[in-house]
Scaffold this motif. Sequence first.
Motif, mmCIF file in Angstrom:
data_model
loop_
_atom_site.group_PDB
_atom_site.id
_atom_site.type_symbol
_atom_site.label_atom_id
_atom_site.label_comp_id
_atom_site.label_asym_id
_atom_site.label_seq_id
_atom_site.Cartn_x
_atom_site.Cartn_y
_atom_site.Cartn_z
ATOM 1 N N GLN A 2 39.056 42.127 45.892
ATOM 2 C CA GLN A 2 39.284 40.810 46.367
ATOM 3 C C GLN A 2 38.490 39.742 45.506
ATOM 4 O O GLN A 2 38.737 38.541 45.899
ATOM 5 N N GLY A 3 38.157 40.103 44.308
ATOM 6 C CA GLY A 3 37.599 39.056 43.279
ATOM 7 C C GLY A 3 37.835 39.816 41.877
ATOM 8 O O GLY A 3 38.412 40.694 41.666
ATOM 9 N N ASP A 39 33.530 40.973 44.015
ATOM 10 C CA ASP A 39 33.634 40.950 45.495
ATOM 11 C C ASP A 39 32.482 41.809 46.388
ATOM 12 O O ASP A 39 32.598 42.442 47.376
#
Length: 148
Positions: free
Chosen positions: A113-114, A134
């Motif tokens: 997610q990052g 993340d």
Amino acid sequence: IVLSGGDDRLWKTWGFPDGNILLTGEGHTDWLSGCCFRPSGTQLVTSSGDTTVRIWDLSRRGCILTLRGHSRAVRGCSWHSCGDFVASASMDGTSRIWDVNSERCRYTLRGHQGSVNSIEFLPFSSTVLTSSADKTLSLWDVRTVSRL
């Protein structure tokens, strides 16, 4: 021999323990985030803020391949132990497995997610370890492009 890359957009090989510069490579247009030798020792891979991954031939003292596909800075790179594949980790949230022989991306790993900040092949396996902003680590089987 020690290998380094930095904000000056250059990679350098250094003699150890004397510390003298043996080779310098230029071609990236932004900072270098990672660099490592091919297992055979004849080439190296670099990753950069310019969104590219480059393969360098030490005997030719130049870039022989530029791999493009990430949309943001590439934070790290790694050679597979067989020497035929390179992995890259990017701030675009993906990792890529590049086939050096066909000069193309074989797999794109999605799931973080990052920013993906580092990537490393486990020795003599098809498993890759990634770390992300993340706050997670992931193990991937690159044969099935799935998390383990």
